[in-house]
Design a protein around this motif. Structure first.
Motif, short mmCIF file in Angstrom:
data_model
loop_
_atom_site.label_atom_id
_atom_site.label_comp_id
_atom_site.label_asym_id
_atom_site.label_seq_id
_atom_site.Cartn_x
_atom_site.Cartn_y
_atom_site.Cartn_z
N UNK A 158 0.45 -28.96 18.93
CA UNK A 158 -0.87 -28.76 19.55
C UNK A 158 -0.92 -27.41 20.25
N UNK A 159 0.17 -27.04 20.91
CA UNK A 159 0.23 -25.74 21.57
C UNK A 159 0.05 -24.61 20.56
N UNK A 160 0.73 -24.71 19.43
CA UNK A 160 0.60 -23.69 18.38
C UNK A 160 -0.82 -23.63 17.84
N UNK A 161 -1.45 -24.78 17.69
CA UNK A 161 -2.82 -24.83 17.18
C UNK A 161 -3.78 -24.13 18.14
N UNK A 162 -3.62 -24.40 19.42
CA UNK A 162 -4.46 -23.75 20.42
C UNK A 162 -4.22 -22.24 20.46
N UNK A 163 -2.96 -21.85 20.40
CA UNK A 163 -2.64 -20.43 20.45
C UNK A 163 -3.17 -19.69 19.22
N UNK A 164 -3.14 -20.35 18.07
CA UNK A 164 -3.70 -19.74 16.86
C UNK A 164 -5.19 -19.51 17.00
N UNK A 165 -5.85 -20.31 17.84
CA UNK A 165 -7.28 -20.16 18.08
C UNK A 165 -7.56 -19.21 19.25
N UNK A 166 -6.52 -18.55 19.77
CA UNK A 166 -6.70 -17.61 20.85
C UNK A 166 -6.70 -18.24 22.23
N UNK A 167 -6.31 -19.52 22.32
CA UNK A 167 -6.24 -20.23 23.60
C UNK A 167 -4.77 -20.38 23.95
N UNK A 168 -4.31 -19.61 24.92
CA UNK A 168 -2.88 -19.47 25.16
C UNK A 168 -2.35 -20.55 26.10
N UNK A 169 -2.39 -21.79 25.63
CA UNK A 169 -1.77 -22.90 26.36
C UNK A 169 -0.27 -22.64 26.46
N UNK A 170 0.38 -23.25 27.46
CA UNK A 170 1.81 -23.04 27.66
C UNK A 170 2.53 -24.36 27.89
N UNK A 171 3.83 -24.39 27.50
CA UNK A 171 4.65 -25.59 27.65
C UNK A 171 5.41 -25.57 28.97
N UNK A 172 4.70 -25.51 30.09
CA UNK A 172 5.36 -25.58 31.40
C UNK A 172 5.67 -27.04 31.72
N UNK A 173 6.95 -27.50 31.86
CA UNK A 173 8.16 -26.69 31.83
C UNK A 173 9.07 -27.25 30.75
N UNK A 174 9.06 -26.58 29.64
CA UNK A 174 9.89 -26.92 28.49
C UNK A 174 10.52 -25.63 27.98
N UNK A 175 11.84 -25.60 27.80
CA UNK A 175 12.79 -26.69 28.04
C UNK A 175 13.12 -26.85 29.52
N UNK A 176 13.79 -27.96 29.85
CA UNK A 176 14.27 -28.16 31.21
C UNK A 176 15.31 -27.09 31.56
N UNK A 177 15.42 -26.76 32.84
CA UNK A 177 16.43 -25.79 33.26
C UNK A 177 17.83 -26.24 32.86
N UNK A 178 18.09 -27.53 33.00
CA UNK A 178 19.43 -28.04 32.69
C UNK A 178 19.79 -27.91 31.23
N UNK A 179 18.81 -27.68 30.36
CA UNK A 179 19.08 -27.51 28.94
C UNK A 179 19.18 -26.04 28.53
N UNK A 180 19.06 -25.15 29.49
CA UNK A 180 19.20 -23.73 29.21
C UNK A 180 20.67 -23.34 29.29
N UNK A 181 21.10 -22.38 28.46
CA UNK A 181 22.53 -22.03 28.40
C UNK A 181 23.16 -21.72 29.75
N UNK A 182 22.42 -21.08 30.65
CA UNK A 182 22.99 -20.69 31.93
C UNK A 182 23.28 -21.84 32.88
N UNK A 221 4.72 -32.27 27.64
CA UNK A 221 3.88 -31.47 28.55
C UNK A 221 3.17 -30.32 27.84
N UNK A 222 1.95 -30.07 28.28
CA UNK A 222 1.18 -28.92 27.81
C UNK A 222 0.19 -28.55 28.91
N UNK A 223 0.15 -27.27 29.28
CA UNK A 223 -0.79 -26.81 30.31
C UNK A 223 -1.94 -26.06 29.66
N UNK A 224 -3.15 -26.50 29.95
CA UNK A 224 -4.36 -25.89 29.40
C UNK A 224 -4.84 -24.76 30.31
N UNK A 225 -5.61 -23.82 29.78
CA UNK A 225 -6.09 -22.71 30.61
C UNK A 225 -6.93 -23.20 31.79
#
Length: 392
Positions: free
Chosen positions: A323-347, A368-372
């Protein structure tokens, strides 16, 4: 000798490129958030004052005015302005002499955990509550050990934490509580600022936030003694011109940014009100779409509508990423805040708590998906976003 006659100055100046116009698309994309820019002509008198007095930093008059104005507007005892929110977190942790293990959330921006590592503390991630995306008090208490020194909760998306439960746990185990309130400017519970909770609260004034100073941040202190300690720490640790108590950093906000903040304050009530209108429009339209669940925060909280997060469940035709990709393709820059979790990041995968199940945080991160949402967003663009969601 005039500058124009200096043998070195003119060739150096000649290398500075001229300003060129920036191409702006006819229909620029719709960002998930966007800073409000007040009328430029209203900023000019501030600039003229700065140019006249040549006081650019080091607690100038606009800096001092902004601290007092924010204390009054937010209804908090003392504020110390800082260069950004991450610096504010670092300074707050240093002021409270936090070390050892600190219980915090994996569902936040990385700056929360980074600040802990930068002061030599170990983040201990615990699960979150599905109602508000904040630290679950039961998880906090279960994670306390003899190495725990503090709790670092986040008012995620500006949703207030269960501060009463967190305070009880902190009292029982004698822990410091420092709130990451980056999203919580102006948020109230029970008619009082949420920033009055805990030992300290930390704000971000980044350009993406409800209130911004381009970059910037602040720490809310309960008393003058704590504020004075923080003010010293943000100025290299100096007590006066010749005495330095402990090594620290340069974390001050400058006069240009402070002036911009004073101008922003003139509009902040209207800006938050507009965000509330957009939030209400989303809520009304999305209520009947299967698989789309906006957050509803009760408890008499006064929100700032800093973000508009939704959960995309299995009942919706596609997952949150699609759904995020679909919105972004339409010029609506939704974001996946907060994905991935910090604990899943290499650091952070090396931490024992990163290998815990954390079932609620992991499910919400998947959905999760955050709308404009921002004051510049038109009703027609909100409706366009809604139309895409309603057609799956």
């Amino acid at each position: 000798m005039k500058l124009s006659e200096h043998p070195v100055a003119m060739p150096a100046l000649a290398r500075i490129p001229a300003l060129v116009p920036i191409d702006v698309p006819a229909e620029p994309p719709t960002p998930v958030t966007q800073p409000f820019m007040p009328p430029l002509e209203e900023f000019v008198p501030f600039l003229e004052t700065i140019w006249s007095n040549r006081w650019l930093t080091n607690s100038g008059p606009f800096h001092q005015q902004l601290e007092r104005a924010l204390e009054e507007y937010l209804g908090v005892p003392y504020i110390s302005l800082t260069s950004n929110g991450t610096t504010a977190l670092w300074l707050a942790l240093q002021a409270m002499k936090v070390g050892g293990e600190v219980i915090t959330t994996p569902f936040t921006f990385v700056a929360t955990a980074h600040a802990l590592r930068l002061v030599g503390a170990t983040p201990v991630f615990v699960d979150i509550d599905e109602e508000d995306c904040n630290l679950a008090p039961a998880g906090i208490e279960a994670a306390v050990t003899d190495r725990t020194s503090a709790i670092l909760p986040v008012h995620c998306f500006g949703h207030p934490c269960d501060t009463a439960a967190i305070s009880r746990i902190a009292d029982v185990y004698e822990l410091k509580v420092i709130y990451d309130a980056a999203h919580a400017f102006g948020v109230q519970t029970g008619g009082q600022s949420i920033l009055r909770q805990g030992d300290l609260s930390v704000l971000s004034f980044h350009a993406t936030k409800v209130f911004n100073t381009f970059e910037g941040g602040a720490i809310v202190s309960p008393d003058q003694r704590t504020k004075s300690k923080i003010d010293r720490l943000r100025n290299f640790g100096f007590i006066d011109d010749t005495v330095m108590a402990r090594a620290s950093i340069n974390g001050k906000l400058n006069e240009l940014q402070s002036a911009f903040g004073l101008l922003q304050l003139r509009y902040i009530d209207d800006l938050i009100a507009r965000r509330g209108e957009i939030s209400a429009r989303y809520h009304a339209a999305l209520a009947d779409i299967d698989g789309i669940a906006p957050f509803t925060i009760g408890g008499g909280a006064t929100l700032n509508h800093s973000y508009f997060p939704i959960l995309v469940s299995e009942d919706y035709p596609v997952d949150a990423d699609a759904l995020c990709r679909r919105l972004q393709a339409a010029g609506i820059l939704a974001r996946r805040y907060f994905h991935p979790l910090i604990c899943d990041m290499p650091g952070y995968r090396d931490l024992p708590s990163a290998r815990q199940p954390l079932p609620v945080a992991r499910r919400i991160a998947r959905q999760i998906l955050c709308l404009p949402i921002h004051p510049n967003l038109s009703d027609s663009l909100v409706d366009r976003t809604i139309d895409i969601l309603s057609h799956g």
